[in-house]
Design a protein around this motif. Structure first.
Motif, short mmCIF file in Angstrom:
data_model
loop_
_atom_site.label_atom_id
_atom_site.label_comp_id
_atom_site.label_asym_id
_atom_site.label_seq_id
_atom_site.Cartn_x
_atom_site.Cartn_y
_atom_site.Cartn_z
N ASN A 24 -0.88 -8.80 -4.47
CA ASN A 24 -0.72 -10.22 -4.79
C ASN A 24 -2.07 -10.91 -4.59
OD1 ASN A 24 -0.17 -12.99 -4.88
ND2 ASN A 24 1.85 -12.75 -3.98
N THR A 25 -2.74 -11.22 -5.69
CA THR A 25 -4.07 -11.83 -5.62
C THR A 25 -4.02 -13.36 -5.58
OG1 THR A 25 -4.24 -11.74 -8.04
CG2 THR A 25 -5.15 -9.89 -6.79
N HIS A 26 -2.83 -13.91 -5.32
CA HIS A 26 -2.68 -15.36 -5.21
C HIS A 26 -2.52 -15.81 -3.75
CE1 HIS A 26 -1.86 -15.66 -9.61
NE2 HIS A 26 -1.33 -14.48 -9.42
N ILE A 27 -2.47 -14.86 -2.81
CA ILE A 27 -2.14 -15.21 -1.43
C ILE A 27 -3.19 -14.65 -0.47
CG2 ILE A 27 -0.71 -13.15 -0.98
CD1 ILE A 27 1.25 -15.07 0.50
N PHE A 28 -3.46 -15.40 0.61
CA PHE A 28 -4.39 -14.95 1.65
C PHE A 28 -3.60 -14.34 2.81
CE2 PHE A 28 -6.77 -18.61 -0.20
CZ PHE A 28 -7.86 -17.90 -0.70
N THR A 29 -3.80 -13.04 3.05
CA THR A 29 -3.15 -12.37 4.18
C THR A 29 -4.11 -11.35 4.80
OG1 THR A 29 -2.17 -10.73 2.67
CG2 THR A 29 -0.79 -12.62 3.30
N PRO A 30 -5.23 -11.81 5.37
CA PRO A 30 -6.23 -10.86 5.86
C PRO A 30 -5.73 -9.94 6.96
CG PRO A 30 -6.70 -13.10 6.63
CD PRO A 30 -5.63 -13.21 5.58
N HIS A 31 -4.84 -10.42 7.82
CA HIS A 31 -4.44 -9.60 8.95
C HIS A 31 -3.28 -8.65 8.59
CE1 HIS A 31 -6.48 -13.18 10.68
NE2 HIS A 31 -7.25 -12.18 11.05
N LEU A 32 -2.46 -9.04 7.61
CA LEU A 32 -1.52 -8.06 7.06
C LEU A 32 -2.29 -7.01 6.27
CD1 LEU A 32 1.50 -10.28 5.93
CD2 LEU A 32 1.18 -9.03 8.07
N ASN A 33 -3.36 -7.42 5.61
CA ASN A 33 -4.23 -6.45 4.94
C ASN A 33 -4.81 -5.46 5.95
OD1 ASN A 33 -3.76 -8.03 2.71
ND2 ASN A 33 -5.85 -8.78 2.51
N TYR A 34 -5.21 -5.99 7.11
CA TYR A 34 -5.74 -5.13 8.17
C TYR A 34 -4.69 -4.12 8.61
CZ TYR A 34 -7.14 -3.79 12.92
OH TYR A 34 -7.45 -3.08 14.04
N MET A 35 -3.45 -4.55 8.76
CA MET A 35 -2.39 -3.64 9.15
C MET A 35 -2.16 -2.56 8.09
SD MET A 35 0.50 -6.01 11.02
CE MET A 35 1.39 -4.52 11.51
N ALA A 36 -2.23 -2.96 6.83
CA ALA A 36 -2.06 -1.99 5.75
C ALA A 36 -3.18 -0.95 5.77
CB ALA A 36 -2.02 -2.70 4.40
N ALA A 37 -4.40 -1.39 6.07
CA ALA A 37 -5.54 -0.48 6.10
C ALA A 37 -5.49 0.46 7.30
CB ALA A 37 -6.84 -1.27 6.11
N MET A 38 -4.98 -0.05 8.41
CA MET A 38 -4.99 0.73 9.65
C MET A 38 -3.68 1.49 9.89
SD MET A 38 -8.01 0.17 10.48
CE MET A 38 -8.01 1.08 12.02
N GLY A 39 -2.72 1.33 8.99
CA GLY A 39 -1.42 1.96 9.19
C GLY A 39 -0.82 2.48 7.90
N THR A 40 0.50 2.38 7.82
CA THR A 40 1.24 2.86 6.66
C THR A 40 2.06 1.73 6.07
OG1 THR A 40 1.39 5.10 7.57
CG2 THR A 40 2.97 4.51 5.85
N SER A 41 1.99 1.58 4.76
CA SER A 41 2.79 0.60 4.02
C SER A 41 4.04 1.28 3.48
CB SER A 41 1.98 0.02 2.84
OG SER A 41 0.87 -0.72 3.29
#
Length: 490
Positions: A24-41
């Motif tokens: 979703n390129t319309h929303i800012f979620t930097p720390h959920l992005n961090y969780m996705a990068a450091m974990g499993t989606s």
């Protein structure tokens, strides 16, 4: 191996497609992005009853709503008292296993102050009591928009006085004052983005020049009057969204996104506190939501339906830093909110009680490929999904829709009358009838045209759908003032 700390983070009414890292390129979620990068989606997680109390009961007990009978917000007290007595609730099991257990934020328990196994809880009621005592300097929720309304509104307090900030403040306070001789289980439970959609001005302003995605419509929902009206009954009863024009829908989504971003930025403070207290190296973090929000898709709003916007939720799991566990992974296998309970228990080294049908997610490669999802909401809205082919049904108007999410992920094309799909539809319908006969027989009646003794002799009790848009006997927008008997303040 010492028992790890466990941090469960939940939001309220956050649909699956509201994470920037998920596309979703319309929303800012930097720390959920961090969780996705450091974990499993876990990209295919669903709520078996997409309503607040049932989903929270599932997290607490590991029981699907159709197993516990909790398929509405009306009450779960009997089930929760019994599960606590048996020491089967998630916090009771963890407390007994040596964990310090704490809840900060929305629990939505009945009675509101029941701990149901937690050693400590701090609730939105405490936030309201705190700010009632200093109303001359900060007065939350003075805007008048209720707990169900979809109209956007700006918060009447600054960011520092918002309930989102307060929940993180409370969580940080726990991390800094906890008993360090024991592992902890902390449930940080945000009240947003549940209506009212009232972000603080700072976050509303972030989206001033960012266009919002348009609601989803399909051939079966091209116009309001032609959409199966039974699916709209709840929206008609509790919201005005079916009356909104395109710009109003855009403004509502902007406020919704702003509420999510406000939560996400607050997570930056929570994660900062974890870093300063050296907690990342021995803490598992799980993020999800109790259910989604239709947000105008197919002219619908709110939850309790089994369309993607309502029942499909985000799920992220982050292992301790430096554990060597692979990260930045995506799992597309079907998962459910009921899986959180056995997953957390496995993390803590606790064997789940007998009868738990959820699956631990710690070995996603072992998740069954043939898993079937069932849903029951209010004994009115039902769902069965197999191989990403989903049948949704409502007794209100006796409407059935069929979607192939493999090629139609946002449910634009109804296949229920397509001759090529009748065999699959009949297979799913038989599964749904059999499952309902086992879990909610009161929703069924004998089919007068069939004398068989199995589920084929049954049909659903049905009710009349709205005769026209907005035709509902009651209108409840979630008005609350100082009724502290229930945990409904958001």
């Amino acid at each position: 191996m010492p028992q790890p700390n466990i941090l469960l983070i939940t939001t309220d009414q956050q649909r699956f497609d509201t994470i920037n890292a998920w596309g979703n390129t319309h929303i800012f979620t930097p720390h959920l992005n961090y969780m996705a990068a450091m974990g499993t989606s876990y990209r295919s997680c669903y709520a078996c009853c997409p309503i607040c109390v049932p989903s929270r009961t599932t997290i607490m007990t590991g029981l699907h709503g159709y197993e516990s009978g909790v398929v509405s917000n009306a009450t779960h007290e009997t089930v929760m008292r019994e599960q606590t007595r048996l020491r089967r609730t998630l916090p009771a099991l963890l407390t007994d296993a040596g964990y310090q257990t704490c809840a900060k934020g929305k629990m939505h328990f009945e009675p509101a102050r029941a701990c149901y196994g937690f050693e400590q809880m701090t609730l939105p009621l405490d936030y309201m009591r705190q700010y009632d005592r200093k109303a001359e300097t900060a007065h939350p929720k003075a805007h008048g928009i209720g707990e169900c309304e979809m109209e956007p509104v700006i918060s009447t307090v600054e960011v520092k006085d918002s309930i989102t900030t307060w929940i993180v403040d409370q969580s940080i306070d726990f991390l800094e004052t906890r008993d360090t001789t024991r592992p902890f289980f902390l449930w940080t439970s945000f009240t947003k983005p549940h209506p009212p959609f009232d972000p603080c001005w700072d976050f509303w302003s972030l989206y001033e020049n960012i266009p919002m995605p348009e609601p989803v419509y399909g051939g079966w929902s091209r116009d309001l009057a032609g959409t199966p009206q039974g699916f709209l009954a709840g929206a008609y009863e509790n919201t005005n969204m079916h009356l909104f024009g395109p710009r109003q829908l855009e403004a509502s989504r902007r406020a919704y996104y702003a509420c999510i971003t406000q939560i996400d930025y607050a997570l930056g403070r929570l994660f900062g506190a974890m870093r300063e207290n050296d907690l990342f190296r021995n803490t598992w973090i799980i993020f999800t939501s109790d259910h989604g929000e239709m947000l105008g898709d197919h002219h619908m709003s709110q939850k309790n339906l089994f369309f993607e916007g309502s029942a499909h939720v985000p799920l992220l799991i982050v292992p301790p830093a430096g554990s060597g566990i692979p990260h930045n992974l995506t799992v597309d296998s079907l998962t459910e909110i009921a899986d959180i309970y056995p997953t957390i228990l496995e993390l803590a080294g606790v064997t789940p009680p007998e009868g738990i049908t959820g699956r631990s997610l710690l070995a996603p490669e072992k998740l069954p490929k043939d898993r079937v999802f069932y849903g029951d909401s209010l004994h009115t809205n039902f769902c069965v999904m197999k191989d990403r082919v989903k049948l949704v049904y409502t007794t209100c108007g006796d409407h059935t829709l069929l979607f192939d999410l493999n090629s139609d992920p946002m449910e634009r094309n109804d296949l229920s009358t397509d001759p090529a799909w009748q065999e699959k539809k009949n297979e799913l319908w038989r599964l749904l009838l059999k499952h309902t006969a086992e879990t909610a027989p009161e929703a069924l009646e004998k089919n007068a045209d069939n004398d068989c003794c199995d589920s084929s002799a049954l049909r659903f009790h049905t009710t009349r759908p709205p005769r026209f848009p907005g035709d509902m006997p009651g209108r409840w927008f979630g008005f609350h003032y100082h009724d502290y008997s229930v945990d409904t303040f958001h």
